[in-house]
Design a protein around this motif. Structure first.
Motif: not given
Length: 330
Positions: A48-75
């Motif tokens: 889907d061509g995901v865009l990485k927003g606040h609190g996320t980071l791409e590491l070793d081909g995976e999207v990893v959380a850099t904060l504790c919280g709730v995952v939100e998706r907008v489109n």
């Protein structure tokens, strides 16, 4: 309940701990698929061509959380919404602030943000209620509208180039707040909803849940004409420096008198907000009403609402309410 100490006996400690554990388990079940901690992997569909927003980071081909919280998706955007955070303004937020300075053509307000917010004279609903250009006379009379330490309700209009907030108060529902008290709670406890200005008719009280964590509880004031009347009276008082000033002040005192019952209702609602905030519960008008009604049903005095037993009862009641809601939803 960080930073808040409550003296409990052993039985009350066990009851409170049991209620909080029940609430935590219900919350974790509701957000089991969305809650993440630091370094947790966030499952996404790369097609889907995901865009990485606040609190996320791409590491070793995976999207990893850099904060504790709730995952939100907008489109296609994926970001982390932290559960405990400072106030992050958004356009359209209803806020309560305190005037700190009167500057040329603007007021500066403390709104529990990193910078003071700015309310321009051009963004203010003038006392005469007429939409017109602001003149030099209006600028000279700014202090008759708001002065230092006045409590004001306004709406976030946008951001200025320096990062400060630009407010607007063009509607009669906004403006100066009087005959009440303002409370400061953690902003994350106030969820953004369609309605933040409430009239509690059974108590004769206005309740404003500011998105910035400032809560106003005060005597109900009719929106239409109140500001006009207030400013007219102020103008008359400024222009009339005579022996009748004493009579006018007494008349004004009688006009602005708040009944004992209303003052008691204001204090009872304010204490309900304090209890909910100290327990770390979301502050909504429904929960506030339930807490106030609980104190009334137990025939508690206003000061007794801040006692240990009432805190435990509120926590147990919230746990029961949440479990019943979960069962109905299931």
């Amino acid at each position: 309940m960080r930073g808040f100490q409550l003296s409990l006996n052993q039985t009350q400690k066990l009851r409170l701990q049991r209620a909080l554990e029940q609430l935590e388990s219900l919350s974790s079940k509701a957000n089991s698929n969305a809650s993440v901690a630091v370094a947790d992997t966030i499952p996404v569909n790369y097609e889907d061509g995901v865009l990485k927003g606040h609190g996320t980071l791409e590491l070793d081909g995976e999207v990893v959380a850099t904060l504790c919280g709730v995952v939100e998706r907008v489109n296609k955007l994926v970001y982390i919404r932290t559960l405990r955070a400072r106030y992050k303004p958004e356009t359209g937020d209803i806020i309560v602030g305190r005037v700190t300075e009167i500057a040329p053509k603007r007021w500066r307000l403390d709104i529990n943000f990193s910078q003071d917010a700015v309310l321009m004279l051009s963004s203010m609903n003038l006392p005469d209620g007429i939409q017109r250009r602001r003149t030099a006379v209006d600028e000279l009379n700014m202090r008759s509208i708001f002065e230092e330490n006045d409590i004001v309700c306004a709406e976030v209009r946008g951001f200025q180039h320096d990062g400060s907030l630009h407010l607007q108060a063009r509607s009669q529902k906004y403006g100066k707040l009087e005959r009440g008290q303002v409370l400061t709670i953690s902003p994350y406890l106030v969820k953004r909803r369609k309605q933040h200005l409430h009239y509690l008719e059974e108590f004769g009280v206005d309740l404003i849940l500011g998105c910035n964590g400032f809560i106003w509880v005060g005597e109900h004031v009719e929106a239409k004409g109140t500001l006009i009347e207030d400013q007219t009276d102020k103008a008359e008082q400024l222009n009339t420096k005579s022996s009748s000033s004493t009579f006018m002040s007494l008349e004004e005192q009688e006009r602005t008198y708040t009944s004992l019952e209303t003052r008691q209702n204001i204090c009872r609602i304010a204490n309900a907000v304090r209890v909910l905030a100290n327990l770390g519960f979301s502050v909504t008008v429904e929960v506030i009403k339930e807490t106030v009604n609980l104190s009334s049903s137990l025939n508690l005095d206003i000061h007794e609402m801040l006692g240990s037993e009432f805190y435990v009862l509120v926590a147990e009641g919230e746990a029961t309410r949440k479990s019943m809601f979960t069962k109905k939803k299931g």
